[in-house]
Structure formats: structure tokens, C-alpha cells
Motif scaffolding. Structure first.
Motif, mmCIF file in Angstrom:
data_model
loop_
_atom_site.group_PDB
_atom_site.id
_atom_site.type_symbol
_atom_site.label_atom_id
_atom_site.label_comp_id
_atom_site.label_asym_id
_atom_site.label_seq_id
_atom_site.Cartn_x
_atom_site.Cartn_y
_atom_site.Cartn_z
ATOM 1 N N TYR A 406 63.106 7.104 28.729
ATOM 2 C CA TYR A 406 62.133 7.034 29.445
ATOM 3 C C TYR A 406 62.192 6.912 30.832
ATOM 4 C CZ TYR A 406 58.376 3.913 30.993
ATOM 5 O OH TYR A 406 57.445 2.969 31.420
ATOM 6 N N ILE A 407 63.163 5.938 31.246
ATOM 7 C CA ILE A 407 63.382 5.747 32.599
ATOM 8 C C ILE A 407 63.684 6.985 33.509
ATOM 9 C CG2 ILE A 407 64.552 4.083 34.163
ATOM 10 C CD1 ILE A 407 62.404 2.581 33.114
ATOM 11 N N GLU A 408 64.743 7.505 32.641
ATOM 12 C CA GLU A 408 65.537 8.766 33.438
ATOM 13 C C GLU A 408 64.134 9.729 33.713
ATOM 14 O OE1 GLU A 408 68.451 9.562 34.748
ATOM 15 O OE2 GLU A 408 68.449 7.336 34.159
ATOM 16 N N GLU A 409 63.142 10.081 32.788
ATOM 17 C CA GLU A 409 62.072 10.914 32.841
ATOM 18 C C GLU A 409 61.040 10.219 34.000
ATOM 19 O OE1 GLU A 409 61.837 13.615 31.155
ATOM 20 O OE2 GLU A 409 60.201 14.333 32.155
ATOM 21 N N LEU A 410 61.076 9.207 34.098
ATOM 22 C CA LEU A 410 60.135 8.455 35.022
ATOM 23 C C LEU A 410 60.440 8.560 36.408
ATOM 24 C CD1 LEU A 410 57.507 6.518 34.955
ATOM 25 C CD2 LEU A 410 58.989 4.546 34.517
ATOM 26 N N LYS A 412 62.028 11.109 37.505
ATOM 27 C CA LYS A 412 61.884 12.461 37.934
ATOM 28 C C LYS A 412 60.352 12.378 38.113
ATOM 29 C CE LYS A 412 65.080 14.611 34.579
ATOM 30 N NZ LYS A 412 64.797 15.100 33.154
ATOM 31 N N ARG A 413 59.452 11.541 37.590
ATOM 32 C CA ARG A 413 57.979 11.782 37.852
ATOM 33 C C ARG A 413 57.532 11.036 39.139
ATOM 34 N NH1 ARG A 413 54.472 12.571 33.425
ATOM 35 N NH2 ARG A 413 52.950 12.090 34.977
ATOM 36 N N ILE A 414 58.173 9.966 39.163
ATOM 37 C CA ILE A 414 57.720 8.957 40.369
ATOM 38 C C ILE A 414 58.843 8.469 41.442
ATOM 39 C CG2 ILE A 414 56.000 7.717 38.785
ATOM 40 C CD1 ILE A 414 57.922 5.352 38.990
ATOM 41 N N GLY A 415 59.830 8.955 41.293
ATOM 42 C CA GLY A 415 61.080 8.987 42.172
ATOM 43 C C GLY A 415 61.663 7.509 42.114
ATOM 44 N N ASP A 419 60.687 -1.015 42.314
ATOM 45 C CA ASP A 419 59.678 -2.144 42.053
ATOM 46 C C ASP A 419 58.679 -1.531 40.768
ATOM 47 O OD1 ASP A 419 60.472 -3.876 43.554
ATOM 48 O OD2 ASP A 419 59.035 -3.821 45.342
ATOM 49 N N ARG A 420 58.626 -0.588 40.898
ATOM 50 C CA ARG A 420 57.552 0.101 39.978
ATOM 51 C C ARG A 420 58.275 0.467 38.728
ATOM 52 N NH1 ARG A 420 53.726 5.443 40.093
ATOM 53 N NH2 ARG A 420 52.707 4.962 38.085
ATOM 54 N N LEU A 421 59.746 0.795 38.891
ATOM 55 C CA LEU A 421 60.302 1.285 37.808
ATOM 56 C C LEU A 421 60.395 0.097 36.915
ATOM 57 C CD1 LEU A 421 62.785 3.826 38.964
ATOM 58 C CD2 LEU A 421 61.274 4.328 37.267
ATOM 59 N N LEU A 470 50.613 7.382 35.460
ATOM 60 C CA LEU A 470 51.145 8.220 35.044
ATOM 61 C C LEU A 470 50.814 9.196 33.739
ATOM 62 C CD1 LEU A 470 54.552 9.028 34.825
ATOM 63 C CD2 LEU A 470 54.797 7.413 33.106
ATOM 64 N N TRP A 471 49.684 8.397 32.760
ATOM 65 C CA TRP A 471 49.418 9.072 31.637
ATOM 66 C C TRP A 471 47.921 8.870 31.573
ATOM 67 C CZ3 TRP A 471 53.772 6.031 29.367
ATOM 68 C CH2 TRP A 471 55.299 6.647 29.434
ATOM 69 N N PRO A 472 47.197 9.578 32.378
ATOM 70 C CA PRO A 472 45.602 8.991 32.459
ATOM 71 C C PRO A 472 45.059 9.449 31.161
ATOM 72 C CG PRO A 472 45.945 10.602 33.971
ATOM 73 C CD PRO A 472 47.442 10.142 33.673
#
Ligand code: Z2T
Length: 742
Positions: A406-410, A412-415, A419-421, A470-472
Motif C-alpha cells: 500500500y505504501i509503495e502504491e501510495l 506513486k500516487r502522492i510522491g 509526513d503524509r505517508l 486519495l479515494w473520494p
């Protein structure tokens, strides 16, 4: 077992009286048979409790017929089933509810009358099933009733606690907790399924094993406990659909500890086995704050593991692979409490069914939805990694693996916004490394459900903002509701009759929207008069109860002003009490002649404090101290009374709500996720004094703000008020009491 084939189905049908009859003389015969054969009392001599037991068994027989038909029907149809997983269900009593939903309550009442018994009196003999804390747990119970009534193929899964929520006893104004021995006199509403059992495993280690030229993980558990199913049939109203609430009890496993038996330590081996039962022994009484207790985690996994074994077994009965699993199974997580189910499904699919990780993950993403019930951060569960690792080592690995992907995917999505990760990670690094159960549930569910519109807005803009961005599409809400069957038909039968009379139909009992039809009669003086009479009788019933419980005599011509709910700072019972102090002070300082202008008022407060919640306990003491002072002041008399109703539970609510004139829902705006009590009062014709908070916002839109008393600051005003600090002045004579108690 196997009797069906030996006796022959033809002969079996010949022997069965399908179905049980419900005319008065059949019911009488039935009840008396149960007195003699089930309760084992003489049919010429039995007391009210024994009559209740016999009556309950007679109703149960009729429930079982419908329940069997429902199972058979859905087994043939194999529809998608909805599985509602919840650690808590506040079912209350079952007799009236079942008899009414079956449509045979009045027949029973007539049958009993001829035998010299009163249905309502016998119904009072039943104790509450209090397997839950508050709103979340009562919501589960209301949902089961509605799912059954609306013909859903639904199952509820939970725990059969030996002790439900503690009994509250008030001594010298203070709350004391006593165990709730609800099973001591037997429970006719459950059916023990001695053959529906599953082993649940804990502890141990995870090893690598060679498999198909590669490696795979095997969990070698250290302890096995047996889960035994207890089925509670839930009848719908006006339908044969009768669904199942399946609760699990822990029993020692048959897989005996050979080592200790062989070394001759027989007594200790038996005693140790008995310890298994502690898993389902007691409900945790904290309604919000999460404490990383091992027993609690054990309870969660115990019920999740048993439920999933049951669900997967049922699926496999008619499917040879997992392709159709998401088309046949929906798992609804009631808060994060059952969210270990996510890791458990992965474990079963990967380790036991040998599906590839990606295929299993694909299935998991399609079957879970998650309801959250709070906005308060202390309500969010964080399981310490150390605890999880020792109790469920394989599950911890799986959660780490989910998080890694999930973090790897994340990224890719948010850079690489670290902090956010780290905020969004399922794993929280820190002094105590822990698993954020809400993050796990959000990542793995297709829907994240709020319990009112504003609650959902707060989730999207604050609590779970990162996830919403991320997932509205995952974020949704279903504003809570309550079942009118319990909260009008069962608890207020005279109002129920009145509504049916004026609407000219009973259809509103299945379709609550039809209540809007009463609007046409809104100005009808006859209806008003009848309604007032209904209220009056309910108030008399309540006044009798108050006198019996607290010794305070109250006048039924006074306004009954009620606040009943769990005691919490954010629910502001303290503010209510200070308001009562102020009212008392005003009356004392008033010219005698002005007192005739005061509307006499009986203030009623009830609710339990979590045993470890000191401030909540003190609020109860304060309430009783203030009550003592006011109620014994002859100068005030009937103008003002305050009563604390002890041991608030579902049955007490059923008694209090129909007798209330005004009810208070005065949480600090932005704190009550939904609130469901207000709906129960409202549908009984009670006025609301309420903050614009949770579901109240939507209630105001429905009823109009002129039909209620809107209270307190709006959500956007709260931060500035907090900044400013308190402005309240407490009258001198009470300042000492308040300071002493608080
Ligand atoms: C509970 O009853 C509620 C929320 C919780 O958050 C825990 C418990 Cl035990 C973890 C209540 C909410 O406070 C209430 O606003 C809501 O109406 C109810 O759940 C049902 O959704």
C-alpha cells in the motif's frame, strides 16, 4: 444424526404438525405443556417467572419454524449474504418484540388472560440482554430487526458474553458496578449449536516451509480454543423471514494438552483448560477509550476467526473455488473492532486455501465495508505491535505486507511526502509501535461509512482527510435510524394503536415514511386529546417506577425533562445539572407570587459511566447530591425535582421515552457522530432540546426548527468559545457542592 435417511422423509413429514397453530386454545395448551415439560413445574402451580419461561418457549417454537424455513429458502436460492460483524449487540428483552413481529401478541394476551395471567406482567419478568455499551450496540440491534423485516439474507455475528454490561447500583450517590448475571436463569431466546464449533488458534510461531519449489509461511499456533455457536433467531415483522444472530462462546478445546496429562498433572491440566472460557466471559465497559488489553484483542480475534470459518464453510457448501466469493459475501465491519477480519481473510485464502497473494488481495478489496461511529481520536483503536506479534504472529506479518504494498502504491500516487505517508501508514512508529486499525479498515474496504451527514463531512475534512483526498469514491454515509417496531410498537402500544387508528392502516409498522401521513391530521383536536391521554398514562407508569427506584414522588402534571445516555463530558450532563441548579436558584429568589408562573418540572437523568472514567463518575455523584438538596426543599415542592434513574438500559429506555415531554441532546457541536436517542423520543411525540450536531442537523431539516428547541453554539463557533474560557456563574450555595464533588 443420519436419522433423516433411516426414518424416511415421508414418514417424518407425516409425524410433524406443520405448522404450530396460534388460536387461543392451541396457545394455552402449548404454554401449559411447556410449564410441565420444559420448565418442569406442575401445570396447576407455577409463578409469574415460570409462566414467562413457558410463554417464551412457546414463542420460541414458532420462531424456530420460521427460522428453519428461512435457512432452507436461502440455502436453495444462494443469494449474496450480508454478514454484520459487531462486538456488541444491545438486544434488550425479546418476548414482546418476537410475539409482535410474529403477529401473535394479542392472541397470546387473550390466551393468557383466560389462564389468569397478564402478558405485560410476564414480559416484565425477562432480563435484558445487554451485550453492548451504548448507541453503537443498540444500532446493531435495530439493524438486525430491520434487515429481517426487509427480507435480507443477513447474519449478525458477535460474542456471547457470560456477563453483559455491568449493573449500576447507586450507593450514597456514587456508581458501583455489579456483574450482570444475565444467563443464570437460562435464556430461551438462544439455541446452543453443539455441533457448530470451530477451533480458534492463538500465539505460537511462524515458520517457512518448502512448497511447490518455493517457500511459504506456516503458523504453528501455541493454543487452541473452541468456539461454540449460540443462535438467536431474529424475526422480521409481517414476513416469515427470520434471520440469525450467531454469538460465539469460548469452550476448552478437545485437543488436550497430552504433555501435562502424561506427566500426571491431571488436575492442573483440567484447570488450565477451563481458562479458555474467560475469552467470552465479560464485555468491556469502556464505550470509547481504547486500552491495549490482551483479553480484548483475544476477544476480537476469537469472534472474527470463528465467524469467518463459518462464513467460508457456508460458501464452500455450494462453490468449488473462490471466484464468486465477492458476489456471495459482504462483510460489514461495525467500527474497527472486527477489522482483524481483513488479515484473517488474507491468511485463510493465502495460507490455507493456497490462493496467490494478489488474487486474495483482489477478493479482500471487494468484500469489506467499514462503519465508523466517532470523531474523537481516543476512540480510534491502536493495537501495540508487541501484543499482536505474540498473540497473532502471522496476522502481524500479513498486515506488514499489506502496508508495504500500500505504501509503495501510495508513493506513486502522492510522491515522497513523508509526513503524509507516515500519517497514512497502517503502522504507527513511535514510543509504542502500533497498528492503526482504522487505517487498516479504510485501506482494505470498498466503502467507509459515516453515521450522519455532518459526521461524514468531518471524516472527509478532518479525521480521514488524507484518505478522502486519495479515494473520494470510498466515502459514503447512511444516517442512523432506529426501528419503530421496538421504539413505538413494543414500547408504546397505546400510541401505536392511536397512530394506526388515525392513519387507517398498520402499514407504517413496516414502512416508517408512512408516519408522515399524520401531518394531514396535525390540527385535529381529537387526535391531540387522545395523544395527551396516551402520554398521561405513560407518565403515570414512569412516575410509579421513579418512586419505586428512588423514593421520590413526582407529579404527572409536571413537565418531564429527560436526559438518558452514557455519561460523557462531551454529552454535557454536567451542563444540564448546572442548568438545574440555576433553575433552583431562580425559584428560591423569586417573589412567592411569581412562582405560579413557573412550569413545574421533573428533571430525569440516567446513564452509566465507564468504570475507569473518573469525571463521569463524579457527574453521577453531583447529580445525586443536587437531587438530594432540591428534592428535600419544601420551599420548592413540585416546582422542581431531580431524579437519577439507576441502571439505565434498553428496558428502562422503553419505559422512560414514552413518558417524556422534553428530551435533551446537548452534546458540544461537532462531537456526537450521530445520536439515535433523539429519534426514539421524537417518534413518541417528545420535544427535543438539542444542539445542531450529528443527526440532529438532518432532524431539523425534517421537522423544521420551529418544532424543537435548538440549543447552544454552532460547530464553527466552538473553537473561539474554547479560547475565551468559561463564563458560567454557579450560585454560591452550590459552588461548594460542585467543588466538593468535582
Ligand atoms: C458508541 O456507542 C458510539 C460511538 C463509539 O465510537 C463507540 C460507542 Cl460504544 C467508537 C455511538 C456514537 O457516540 C453515537 O453518536 C452514534 O449514534 C452511535 O454510536 C451509533 O452510530
Amino acid at each position: 444424526r443420519g436419522g433423516e435417511t433411516r426414518v424416511g422423509v415421508e414418514r417424518m413429514f407425516g409425524l410433524m404438525d406443520r405448522f404450530l397453530k396460534s388460536d387461543p386454545s392451541s396457545l394455552q395448551k402449548d404454554i401449559l405443556d411447556h410449564v410441565e415439560y420444559t420448565v418442569a413445574r406442575s401445570r396447576f402451580s407455577f409463578d409469574d417467572f415460570e409462566a414467562y419461561q413457558a410463554l417464551a418457549h412457546s414463542v420460541r417454537d414458532r420462531l424456530i419454524e420460521r427460522w428453519h424455513d428461512t435457512q432452507l429458502h436461502f440455502k436453495k436460492k444462494d443469494p449474496k449474504r450480508i454478514y454484520f460483524l459487531s462486538m456488541e449487540f444491545l438486544m434488550g428483552r425479546s418476548l414482546s418484540n418476537s410475539a409482535i413481529n410474529l403477529g401473535i401478541r394479542d392472541q397470546y394476551a387473550d390466551a393468557l388472560k383466560e389462564l389468569g395471567f397478564e402478558f405485560e406482567v410476564l414480559a416484565e419478568q425477562e432480563g435484558d440482554a445487554a451485550l453492548g455499551n451504548g448507541g453503537l450496540a443498540r444500532l446493531s440491534a435495530c439493524q438486525m430487526d430491520s434487515l429481517a423485516t426487509m427480507d435480507y439474507p443477513a447474519w449478525g455475528y458477535g460474542l456471547r458474553y457470560q456477563y453483559g454490561l455491568f449493573r449500576q447500583v447507586i450507593l450514597d450517590g456514587y456508581q458501583h458496578e455489579q456483574p450482570d448475571y444475565w444467563l443464570n436463569f437460562g435464556n430461551p431466546w438462544e439455541i446452543e449449536r453443539v455441533h457448530v464449533t470451530y477451533p480458534v488458534k492463538f500465539y505460537g510461531t511462524v515458520e517457512d516451509e518448502n512448497f511447490n519449489g518455493g517457500k511459504r509461511k506456516v503458523w504453528l499456533p501455541g493454543e487452541t480454543v473452541e468456539a461454540v455457536a449460540y443462535d438467536n433467531p431474529i424475526p422480521g415483522h409481517g414476513t416469515r423471514n427470520t434471520i440469525t444472530l450467531r454469538l460465539w462462546a469460548a469452550k476448552p478445546s478437545d485437543q488436550i494438552d497430552m504433555e501435562s496429562y502424561n506427566t500426571g498433572d491431571y488436575i492442573n491440566a483440567v484447570v488450565n483448560r477451563q481458562r479458555a472460557e474467560t475469552i467470552s466471559s465479560v464485555l468491556f465497559p469502556d464505550d470509547r477509550s481504547y486500552q491495549g488489553k490482551e483479553l480484548r484483542l483475544k476477544q476480537q480475534y476469537f469472534f472474527v476467526s470463528a465467524s469467518l470459518q463459518d462464513i467460508i464453510r457456508r460458501f464452500k457448501d455450494s462453490h468449488s473455488n473462490f471466484d464468486d466469493f465477492p458476489e456471495k459475501v459482504a462483510l460489514q465491519l461495525n467500527d474497527t473492532h472486527p477489522s482483524l477480519a481483513i488479515a484473517e481473510v488474507m491468511r485463510v485464502l493465502v495460507d490455507e486455501e493456497h490462493l496467490g497473494w494478489n488474487r486474495a488481495w483482489d477478493i479482500v478489496c471487494k468484500i469489506f465495508s467499514f462503519t465508523t461511529h466517532t470523531v474523537l481520536p481516543e476512540g480510534l483503536e491502536k493495537v501495540p505491535v508487541d501484543l499482536l506479534e505474540s498473540l497473532l504472529p502471522r496476522h502481524l506479518q500479513i498486515i506488514y505486507d499489506i502496508n508495504f504494498d500500500y505504501i509503495e502504491e501510495l508513493k506513486k500516487r502522492i510522491g515522497l511526502d513523508y509526513d503524509r505517508l507516515s500519517r497514512m501508514s497502517i503502522v504507527e512508529d513511535g514510543a509504542i509501535k502500533s497498528i492503526r486499525m482504522a487505517n487498516l479498515a479504510i485501506v482494505c474496504s470498498h466503502t467507509v461509512n459515516g453515521v450522519s451527514r455532518v459526521h461524514s463531512e468531518l471524516l472527509k475534512t478532518r479525521v480521514f482527510k488524507d484518505f478522502y483526498e486519495l479515494w473520494p469514491h470510498k466515502f459514503d454515509y447512511k444516517t442512523n435510524g432506529v426501528t419503530q417496531r421496538r421504539w413505538i410498537v413494543v414500547s408504546n402500544p397505546s400510541l401505536s394503536a392511536l397512530i394506526s387508528k388515525w392513519l387507517g392502516t398498520e402499514a407504517w409498522i413496516r414502512d416508517v415514511d408512512l408516519l408522515a401521513g399524520l401531518q394531514e391530521q396535525a390540527a385535529n383536536a381529537d387526535l391531540h386529546e387522545e395523544w395527551r391521554m396516551v402520554r398521561k398514562v405513560n407518565k403515570m407508569r414512569l412516575a410509579e417506577y421513579i418512586e419505586a427506584m428512588s423514593g421520590v414522588k413526582v407529579s404527572v402534571s409536571a413537565m418531564f425533562d429527560v436526559q438518558i445516555k452514557r455519561i460523557h463530558e462531551y454529552k454535557r450532563q454536567l451542563l444540564n445539572i448546572l442548568g438545574i441548579v440555576h433553575r433552583y436558584d431562580c425559584i428560591k429568589n423569586m417573589e412567592k407570587s411569581d412562582r405560579t408562573k413557573v412550569v413545574p418540572r421533573v428533571c430525569i437523568i440516567g446513564g452509566k459511566a465507564a468504570p475507569g472514567y473518573e469525571i463521569a463518575r463524579k457527574i453521577i455523584k453531583l447529580c445525586n447530591a443536587v437531587a438530594e438538596k432540591i428534592n428535600n426543599d419544601p420551599d420548592v415542592g413540585d416546582l422542581l425535582k431531580l431524579v437519577f434513574i439507576p441502571d439505565y438500559n434498553v428496558s428502562v429506555a422503553e419505559l422512560v421515552i414514552p413518558g417524556a415531554d422534553l428530551s435533551q441532546h446537548i452534546s458540544t457541536a461537532g462531537h456526537e457522530a450521530s445520536g439515535t436517542g433523539s429519534m426514539k423520543f421524537l417518534m413518541n411525540g417528545c420535544l427535543l432540546l438539542a444542539t445542531e450536531d450529528g443527526s440532529t442537523v438532518e432532524i431539523i431539516e425534517e421537522i423544521g426548527k420551529d418544532n424543537m428547541f435548538l440549543f447552544g453554539a454552532k460547530m464553527h463557533e466552538v473553537p473561539a468559545l474554547r479560547e475565551k474560557g468559561p463564563t458560567l456563574k454557579v450560585p454560591l450555595q452550590f459552588a461548594r457542592v460542585v467543588r466538593y464533588v468535582m
